[in-house]
Design an enzyme around this catalytic site. Structure first.
Site, PDB file in Angstrom:
ATOM      1  N   HIS A  61       0.825  -1.217   0.000  1.00 50.45           N
ATOM      2  CA  HIS A  61       0.000   0.000   0.000  1.00 50.45           C
ATOM      3  C   HIS A  61       0.851   1.255   0.000  1.00 50.45           C
ATOM      4  CE1 HIS A  61      -3.219  -2.772   0.854  1.00 50.45           C
ATOM      5  NE2 HIS A  61      -2.679  -3.123   1.985  1.00 50.45           N
ATOM      6  N   HIS A  92       5.616   7.032   6.377  1.00 52.05           N
ATOM      7  CA  HIS A  92       5.322   6.465   5.060  1.00 52.05           C
ATOM      8  C   HIS A  92       4.902   7.595   4.134  1.00 52.05           C
ATOM      9  CE1 HIS A  92       1.406   6.556   7.118  1.00 52.05           C
ATOM     10  NE2 HIS A  92       0.994   6.969   5.942  1.00 52.05           N
ATOM     11  N   HIS A  94       2.563   8.970   0.506  1.00 49.46           N
ATOM     12  CA  HIS A  94       1.473   8.849  -0.466  1.00 49.46           C
ATOM     13  C   HIS A  94       1.894   9.642  -1.704  1.00 49.46           C
ATOM     14  CE1 HIS A  94      -1.305   7.229   2.624  1.00 49.46           C
ATOM     15  NE2 HIS A  94      -0.583   7.992   3.442  1.00 49.46           N
ATOM     16  N   GLU A 104      -2.564  13.573  -0.049  1.00 54.50           N
ATOM     17  CA  GLU A 104      -3.900  13.217   0.424  1.00 54.50           C
ATOM     18  C   GLU A 104      -4.662  14.491   0.772  1.00 54.50           C
ATOM     19  OE1 GLU A 104      -3.343   9.727   3.238  1.00 54.50           O
ATOM     20  OE2 GLU A 104      -4.265   8.895   1.413  1.00 54.50           O
ATOM     21  N   HIS A 117       3.751  11.066   5.960  1.00 54.81           N
ATOM     22  CA  HIS A 117       3.042  10.934   7.238  1.00 54.81           C
ATOM     23  C   HIS A 117       3.952  10.346   8.301  1.00 54.81           C
ATOM     24  CE1 HIS A 117      -1.102  10.855   5.052  1.00 54.81           C
ATOM     25  NE2 HIS A 117      -0.671  12.089   5.298  1.00 54.81           N
ATOM     26  N   THR A 196      -6.185   7.212   6.954  1.00 55.28           N
ATOM     27  CA  THR A 196      -6.626   7.378   5.560  1.00 55.28           C
ATOM     28  C   THR A 196      -6.723   6.048   4.830  1.00 55.28           C
ATOM     29  OG1 THR A 196      -4.407   7.674   4.665  1.00 55.28           O
ATOM     30  CG2 THR A 196      -5.532   9.654   5.476  1.00 55.28           C
TER      31      THR A 196
HETATM   32  S1  BO1 Z   1      -2.310   7.402   7.796  1.00 51.67           S
HETATM   33  O1  BO1 Z   1      -1.217   8.195   8.300  1.00 51.67           O
HETATM   34  O2  BO1 Z   1      -3.629   7.910   8.114  1.00 51.67           O
HETATM   35  N1  BO1 Z   1      -2.189   7.266   6.217  1.00 51.67           N
HETATM   36  C1  BO1 Z   1      -2.179   5.839   8.521  1.00 51.67           C
HETATM   37  C2  BO1 Z   1      -2.904   4.805   7.983  1.00 51.67           C
HETATM   38  C3  BO1 Z   1      -2.816   3.562   8.568  1.00 51.67           C
HETATM   39  C4  BO1 Z   1      -2.032   3.337   9.687  1.00 51.67           C
HETATM   40  C5  BO1 Z   1      -1.290   4.383  10.200  1.00 51.67           C
HETATM   41  C6  BO1 Z   1      -1.368   5.638   9.616  1.00 51.67           C
HETATM   42  N2  BO1 Z   1      -2.035   2.088  10.204  1.00 51.67           N
HETATM   43  C7  BO1 Z   1      -1.556   1.643  11.489  1.00 51.67           C
HETATM   44  C8  BO1 Z   1      -1.425   0.155  11.367  1.00 51.67           C
HETATM   45  C9  BO1 Z   1      -0.793  -0.444  12.598  1.00 51.67           C
HETATM   46  C10 BO1 Z   1       0.456   0.306  12.989  1.00 51.67           C
HETATM   47  C11 BO1 Z   1       0.076   1.755  13.153  1.00 51.67           C
HETATM   48  C12 BO1 Z   1       1.216   2.612  13.670  1.00 51.67           C
HETATM   49  O3  BO1 Z   1      -0.371   2.237  11.906  1.00 51.67           O
HETATM   50  O4  BO1 Z   1      -2.707  -0.390  11.228  1.00 51.67           O
HETATM   51  O5  BO1 Z   1      -0.489  -1.791  12.398  1.00 51.67           O
HETATM   52  O6  BO1 Z   1       1.032  -0.202  14.164  1.00 51.67           O
HETATM   53  O7  BO1 Z   1       2.379   2.416  12.928  1.00 51.67           O
HETATM   54 ZN    ZN Z   2      -0.576   8.048   5.398  1.00 59.54          ZN
END
Ligand code: BO1
Ligand code: ZN
Length: 254
Positions: A61, A92, A94, A104, A117, A196
């Protein structure tokens, strides 16, 4: 669909649960008319000047870097009208297929080519607990602009060719989280939102920095070569913006 993604058959319009029914979803378009100037303290980035190793992963992803929780002094943020400390878990990105899309969040209807992010978890909570409360996570969002200076993403981009396929993992031996931030972090937008990606948990205090960092065209093209779960190239992995539903956005000017 077998697993969620960003395509026609498994994309944002098909994501279930809070992704469809939630009233404080992320991302949003930041419009002046929805924004209030607010007296908020600065965000403190503590331990962000350390240099240590992280694991980089293509999870199908996005490309994410994690392992900060194992550092001598765990990096965390405080201030910014947050309640207490939030520890850095991972960062990470996007991005999109074309320069006019990829971020985003939007500002006044306009997108940036990518968005970073930095995901932080509230002190003392397990991930499960964090996801079930409105302030369990704090994500710092940073826009990326195309320019000659490739320093912000240099450590990551040197490893991107090792994580082209979903499931690939590698190590960055030395990274300084501060290098991922703009020189000025005083100005930011602040609002209550969600993850998101599925399950779009409404657990996130969002801090969106007003000043972007830079990415070179080469680095952006490297990102665009990252393959998704389906093994497809040139994936876009940004979620379209969602309604505010009465939320107000707080803005802290520099
Ligand atoms: S975001 O920043 O809104 N794009 C976003 C989306 C998904 C996650 C984090 C940030 N997922 C979660 C995972 C967990 C993980 C946690 C913190 O982030 O579901 O497995 O531990 O890293
Ligand atoms: Zn993100």
């Amino acid at each position: 669909s077998a697993s969620w993604g960003y395509g026609y058959k498994n994309g944002p319009q098909t994501w279930s649960g809070a992704c469809q029914t939630g009233l404080r979803q992320t991302p949003i378009d930041i419009r002046t008319m929805d924004t209030d100037y607010a007296l908020m303290d600065r965000v403190n980035f503590i331990g962000y000047d350390q240099v240590a190793g992280v694991t980089v992963q293509n999870n199908g992803h996005t490309v994410s870097a994690a392992g900060f929780a194992e550092w001598d002094k765990k990096p965390y943020i405080s201030g910014g009208a947050l309640d207490g400390k939030y520890y850095l878990q991972q960062f990470h990105l996007h991005w999109g297929q074309q320069d006019h899309e990829g971020s985003e969040h939007k500002i006044g209807g306009l997108s940036y080519p990518a968005e970073l992010h930095l995901v932080h978890q509230k002190d003392g909570l397990s991930l499960g607990e964090a996801l079930t409360r409105g302030d369990g996570l704090a994500v710092v969002g940073v826009f990326l602009n195309i320019a000659e200076n490739g320093e912000p993403l240099a450590a990551l981009s040197q490893k991107l060719n090792e994580v082209i396929y979903s499931g690939n993992e590698t190590e960055i031996e030395k990274i300084r989280p501060r290098s991922l931030l703009p020189s000025l972090t005083d100005a930011f937008y602040r609002y209550e939102g969600s993850l998101t990606t599925p399950a779009c948990s409404e657990a996130v205090q969002w801090i969106l920095l007003a000043e972007p960092i830079t990415v070179t065209r080469n680095q952006l093209e490297q990102l665009r070569k990252i393959r998704n779960t389906e093994g497809e190239e040139h994936e876009s992995n940004f979620r379209p913006t969602l309604p505010l539903n009465g939320r107000r956005i707080r803005f802290r000017p520099a």
